[in-house]
Design a protein around this motif. Structure first.
Motif, PDB file in Angstrom:
ATOM      1  N   GLN A  54       2.982   5.976  -2.942  1.00 53.67           N
ATOM      2  CA  GLN A  54       4.124   6.715  -3.476  1.00 53.67           C
ATOM      3  C   GLN A  54       4.029   6.851  -4.994  1.00 53.67           C
ATOM      4  O   GLN A  54       4.321   7.918  -5.553  1.00 53.67           O
ATOM      5  CB  GLN A  54       5.428   6.019  -3.079  1.00 53.67           C
ATOM      6  N   ALA A  55       3.614   5.762  -5.647  1.00 55.17           N
ATOM      7  CA  ALA A  55       3.475   5.810  -7.103  1.00 55.17           C
ATOM      8  C   ALA A  55       2.375   6.786  -7.510  1.00 55.17           C
ATOM      9  O   ALA A  55       2.524   7.549  -8.473  1.00 55.17           O
ATOM     10  CB  ALA A  55       3.180   4.418  -7.645  1.00 55.17           C
ATOM     11  N   ALA A  56       1.267   6.773  -6.790  1.00 55.31           N
ATOM     12  CA  ALA A  56       0.162   7.699  -7.097  1.00 55.31           C
ATOM     13  C   ALA A  56       0.594   9.141  -6.871  1.00 55.31           C
ATOM     14  O   ALA A  56       0.245  10.034  -7.659  1.00 55.31           O
ATOM     15  CB  ALA A  56      -1.053   7.344  -6.250  1.00 55.31           C
ATOM     16  N   ALA A  57       1.346   9.394  -5.795  1.00 54.41           N
ATOM     17  CA  ALA A  57       1.816  10.751  -5.524  1.00 54.41           C
ATOM     18  C   ALA A  57       2.745  11.245  -6.623  1.00 54.41           C
ATOM     19  O   ALA A  57       2.802  12.449  -6.910  1.00 54.41           O
ATOM     20  CB  ALA A  57       2.527  10.782  -4.173  1.00 54.41           C
ATOM     21  N   ALA A  58       3.462  10.298  -7.251  1.00 51.46           N
ATOM     22  CA  ALA A  58       4.368  10.660  -8.337  1.00 51.46           C
ATOM     23  C   ALA A  58       3.653  10.723  -9.686  1.00 51.46           C
ATOM     24  O   ALA A  58       4.291  11.012 -10.705  1.00 51.46           O
ATOM     25  CB  ALA A  58       5.518   9.663  -8.403  1.00 51.46           C
ATOM     26  N   GLY A  59       2.356  10.430  -9.700  1.00 51.82           N
ATOM     27  CA  GLY A  59       1.593  10.478 -10.937  1.00 51.82           C
ATOM     28  C   GLY A  59       1.662   9.218 -11.768  1.00 51.82           C
ATOM     29  O   GLY A  59       1.150   9.186 -12.897  1.00 51.82           O
ATOM     30  N   ASP A  60       2.282   8.135 -11.224  1.00 55.28           N
ATOM     31  CA  ASP A  60       2.376   6.859 -11.950  1.00 55.28           C
ATOM     32  C   ASP A  60       1.201   5.981 -11.518  1.00 55.28           C
ATOM     33  O   ASP A  60       1.337   5.114 -10.646  1.00 55.28           O
ATOM     34  CB  ASP A  60       3.712   6.180 -11.639  1.00 55.28           C
ATOM     35  N   PHE A  61       0.050   6.185 -12.147  1.00 56.71           N
ATOM     36  CA  PHE A  61      -1.145   5.444 -11.738  1.00 56.71           C
ATOM     37  C   PHE A  61      -1.148   4.014 -12.267  1.00 56.71           C
ATOM     38  O   PHE A  61      -1.897   3.179 -11.760  1.00 56.71           O
ATOM     39  CB  PHE A  61      -2.402   6.199 -12.173  1.00 56.71           C
ATOM     40  N   THR A  62      -0.326   3.738 -13.256  1.00 53.14           N
ATOM     41  CA  THR A  62      -0.199   2.352 -13.727  1.00 53.14           C
ATOM     42  C   THR A  62       0.421   1.491 -12.626  1.00 53.14           C
ATOM     43  O   THR A  62      -0.126   0.449 -12.245  1.00 53.14           O
ATOM     44  CB  THR A  62       0.672   2.288 -14.987  1.00 53.14           C
ATOM     45  N   LEU A  63       1.560   1.938 -12.096  1.00 60.58           N
ATOM     46  CA  LEU A  63       2.210   1.211 -11.007  1.00 60.58           C
ATOM     47  C   LEU A  63       1.350   1.244  -9.751  1.00 60.58           C
ATOM     48  O   LEU A  63       1.248   0.238  -9.029  1.00 60.58           O
ATOM     49  CB  LEU A  63       3.588   1.796 -10.719  1.00 60.58           C
ATOM     50  N   ARG A  84       0.834  -1.218   0.000  1.00 60.63           N
ATOM     51  CA  ARG A  84       0.000   0.000   0.000  1.00 60.63           C
ATOM     52  C   ARG A  84       0.864   1.262   0.000  1.00 60.63           C
ATOM     53  O   ARG A  84       0.544   2.240  -0.686  1.00 60.63           O
ATOM     54  CB  ARG A  84      -0.942  -0.009   1.205  1.00 60.63           C
ATOM     55  N   ARG A  85       1.955   1.238   0.752  1.00 60.52           N
ATOM     56  CA  ARG A  85       2.845   2.398   0.756  1.00 60.52           C
ATOM     57  C   ARG A  85       3.449   2.616  -0.628  1.00 60.52           C
ATOM     58  O   ARG A  85       3.567   3.762  -1.101  1.00 60.52           O
ATOM     59  CB  ARG A  85       3.956   2.218   1.794  1.00 60.52           C
ATOM     60  N   SER A  86       3.804   1.521  -1.276  1.00 60.73           N
ATOM     61  CA  SER A  86       4.346   1.635  -2.631  1.00 60.73           C
ATOM     62  C   SER A  86       3.317   2.214  -3.588  1.00 60.73           C
ATOM     63  O   SER A  86       3.638   3.046  -4.453  1.00 60.73           O
ATOM     64  CB  SER A  86       4.814   0.265  -3.121  1.00 60.73           C
ATOM     65  N   ALA A  87       2.050   1.791  -3.440  1.00 63.21           N
ATOM     66  CA  ALA A  87       0.980   2.319  -4.295  1.00 63.21           C
ATOM     67  C   ALA A  87       0.776   3.807  -4.054  1.00 63.21           C
ATOM     68  O   ALA A  87       0.602   4.592  -5.000  1.00 63.21           O
ATOM     69  CB  ALA A  87      -0.310   1.550  -4.035  1.00 63.21           C
ATOM     70  N   LEU A 109      -1.855   1.315  -9.510  1.00 64.99           N
ATOM     71  CA  LEU A 109      -2.962   0.369  -9.670  1.00 64.99           C
ATOM     72  C   LEU A 109      -2.486  -1.057  -9.424  1.00 64.99           C
ATOM     73  O   LEU A 109      -3.148  -1.845  -8.731  1.00 64.99           O
ATOM     74  CB  LEU A 109      -3.546   0.509 -11.077  1.00 64.99           C
ATOM     75  N   GLU A 110      -1.331  -1.405  -9.995  1.00 65.98           N
ATOM     76  CA  GLU A 110      -0.788  -2.758  -9.813  1.00 65.98           C
ATOM     77  C   GLU A 110      -0.479  -3.032  -8.336  1.00 65.98           C
ATOM     78  O   GLU A 110      -0.848  -4.087  -7.796  1.00 65.98           O
ATOM     79  CB  GLU A 110       0.480  -2.928 -10.641  1.00 65.98           C
ATOM     80  N   GLU A 111       0.204  -2.095  -7.702  1.00 60.37           N
ATOM     81  CA  GLU A 111       0.616  -2.304  -6.311  1.00 60.37           C
ATOM     82  C   GLU A 111      -0.579  -2.363  -5.369  1.00 60.37           C
ATOM     83  O   GLU A 111      -0.596  -3.165  -4.430  1.00 60.37           O
ATOM     84  CB  GLU A 111       1.566  -1.179  -5.878  1.00 60.37           C
ATOM     85  N   LEU A 112      -1.581  -1.541  -5.617  1.00 63.73           N
ATOM     86  CA  LEU A 112      -2.740  -1.546  -4.720  1.00 63.73           C
ATOM     87  C   LEU A 112      -3.554  -2.823  -4.882  1.00 63.73           C
ATOM     88  O   LEU A 112      -4.063  -3.370  -3.894  1.00 63.73           O
ATOM     89  CB  LEU A 112      -3.614  -0.323  -4.980  1.00 63.73           C
TER      90      LEU A 112
END
Length: 213
Positions: free
Chosen positions: A115-124, A110-113, A126-129
């Motif tokens: 961080q990715a969302a905060a960076a604008g990488d919604f592809t990553l 969840r933390r990885s998801a 989505l996968e991580e979440l």
């Protein structure tokens, strides 16, 4: 008149041994023989006695030996009484997740998801979440995620445990497959829908645990 036969009062060596063998073979002597259990008990008793006799020379060492023996006996007894200890829930969760080796827990995913969302990488994100949701339900022992389980397979199992969320689970599995295997780009809207599903499942009570196994 028949003359009486003289019986020798002192038999020779061979005859004496035969008489002794015949006498000892009688049931009364056989019943008195020590059993294997008696021999083992005697051996243990002799061993402890030998330890105690030398106590004046090495009391500390003997005390340590007796403590080790006592602890070992307690452990063995507990093993037979209570059985093999169960592994923790976390240790029973498979490291493989949707075809990849991933030993991270749900919180880390969840933390990885995030961080990715905060960076604008919604592809990553989505996968991580989605992985976090699957790992979280596995950690709670609600849905089994074994090696070879696909995203859609997990969605079907989770939909049995949470019938009210079956449609959203199936839709999120499609989103995961789209970005993971078809190369599509995840969107903020998809991530937010999955985030809302994750929050719902985190507090929801499963209705059919057995069927989700």
């Amino acid at each position: 008149m028949i003359a009486p036969v003289a019986v020798p009062l002192e038999p020779d060596g061979d005859q004496g041994r035969q008489w002794l063998t015949d006498e000892l073979s009688k049931q009364v002597y056989q019943a008195a023989k020590p059993t294997p259990f008696d021999l083992a008990a005697q051996a243990i008793s002799d061993w402890f006695n030998s330890l105690l006799r030398s106590a004046g020379q090495a009391q500390g060492a003997i005390g340590l030996v007796l403590v080790v023996i006592l602890i070992t006996g307690i452990i063995v007894a507990a093993f037979f009484i209570f059985g093999r200890p169960r592994l923790s829930r976390r240790s029973g969760v498979a490291a493989e997740l949707f075809g990849e080796d991933d030993a991270r827990g749900s919180a880390e995913l969840r933390r990885s998801a995030e961080q990715a969302a905060a960076a604008g990488d919604f592809t990553l994100a989505l996968e991580e979440l989605y992985r976090a949701i699957a790992r979280g339900l596995a950690e709670r022992t609600i849905v089994e995620v074994s090696p070879g389980t696909t995203a859609r397979g997990f969605a079907r199992r989770a939909g049995i445990a949470f019938p009210a969320e079956a449609a959203r689970l199936a839709s999120s599995a499609e989103d995961f497959d789209d970005v993971r295997y078809l190369g599509r780009t995840g969107t903020r809207e998809q991530y937010e829908r999955l985030l809302d599903l994750d929050r719902t499942l985190s507090t929801a009570r499963p209705s059919a645990l057995e069927a989700a196994r």
